[in-house]
Write a protein that holds these residues in place. Structure first.
Motif, PDB file in Angstrom:
ATOM      1  N   TYR A  99       0.826  -1.204   0.000  1.00  0.00           N
ATOM      2  CA  TYR A  99       0.000   0.000   0.000  1.00  0.00           C
ATOM      3  C   TYR A  99       0.866   1.262   0.000  1.00  0.00           C
ATOM      4  O   TYR A  99       0.623   2.201  -0.760  1.00  0.00           O
ATOM      5  N   VAL A 136      -7.948  -2.037   2.246  1.00  0.00           N
ATOM      6  CA  VAL A 136      -7.736  -0.708   1.650  1.00  0.00           C
ATOM      7  C   VAL A 136      -9.043   0.060   1.510  1.00  0.00           C
ATOM      8  O   VAL A 136      -9.057   1.288   1.623  1.00  0.00           O
ATOM      9  N   ILE A 166      -4.844   1.222  -6.396  1.00  0.00           N
ATOM     10  CA  ILE A 166      -5.004  -0.202  -6.120  1.00  0.00           C
ATOM     11  C   ILE A 166      -5.947  -0.806  -7.150  1.00  0.00           C
ATOM     12  O   ILE A 166      -7.011  -0.256  -7.425  1.00  0.00           O
TER      13      ILE A 166
END
Length: 192
Positions: free
Chosen positions: A99, A121, A105
């Motif tokens: 991350y 996330v 993402i």
């Protein structure tokens, strides 16, 4: 991360799945990221969709940044020929490093591990801990049930309507790349 040469975190399965569409999309994404000059950040495995996206990125001259926990080095066949190869103590550290080294993402088809990564996330985004774009690459409609579940959370009063807006569902790699270019361009402009 500098947005001039973005890094895209890809969460995906350590298996190929049952449809040929899944490995084809993984390979197409690897080639597309490399062609755009963007770095692939992923779980450092050389199996399943993980291995396919990385090998495709490498074959097209792309930069690859892999992160794998010690206990998965053998099981996921740690891919040591990456541009950057990091071994972590555990899964939590793996997700954190992935991350922290990415600007967006993307979640390809996968199983429980991919869902764990996605929901972490997404939860961080819901809590205001980041503003990175999150994508579901909906190859062959794979993520339709998950998209419906997110709307179910909202309809049943367990999440605000904004939760659905944090996730962009895209049908294929060309649509993903176009949306990513726009999202990363907007983030670059807001950072200036």
């Amino acid at each position: 991360m500098t947005l001039q040469n973005p890094s895209i975190c890809v969460f995906c399965g350590s298996r190929d799945g049952t449809r040929p569409d899944y490995p084809e999309a993984a390979e197409a994404l690897g080639h597309a990221l490399a062609a755009a000059g963007w770095q692939l950040v992923y779980g450092a495995g050389d199996v399943g969709l993980m291995g396919r996206v990385a090998r495709a990125a490498q074959a097209s001259g792309g930069r690859t940044f892999g992160v794998i926990p010690m206990h998965l080095l053998d099981r996921e066949v740690g891919k040591r020929d990456l541009s950057t190869f990091i071994v972590t103590e555990n899964m939590h550290e793996r997700k954190k490093v992935m991350y922290m080294n990415s600007d967006a993402i993307v979640v390809l088809p996968g199983g429980a591990g991919s869902l764990d990564e996605f929901f972490e996330v997404l939860t961080w985004r819901q809590l205001g801990l980041h503003a990175k774009p999150i994508y579901l690459l909906n190859t062959a409609g794979f993520w339709n049930p998950l998209s419906a579940l997110i709307h179910h959370f909202i309809d049943e009063g367990f999440a605000e309507p904004s939760l659905a807006a944090y996730v962009r569902v895209v049908p294929d790699v060309p649509a993903l790349m176009a949306d990513l270019r726009e999202a990363l361009s907007c983030r670059r402009l807001s950072a200036e």
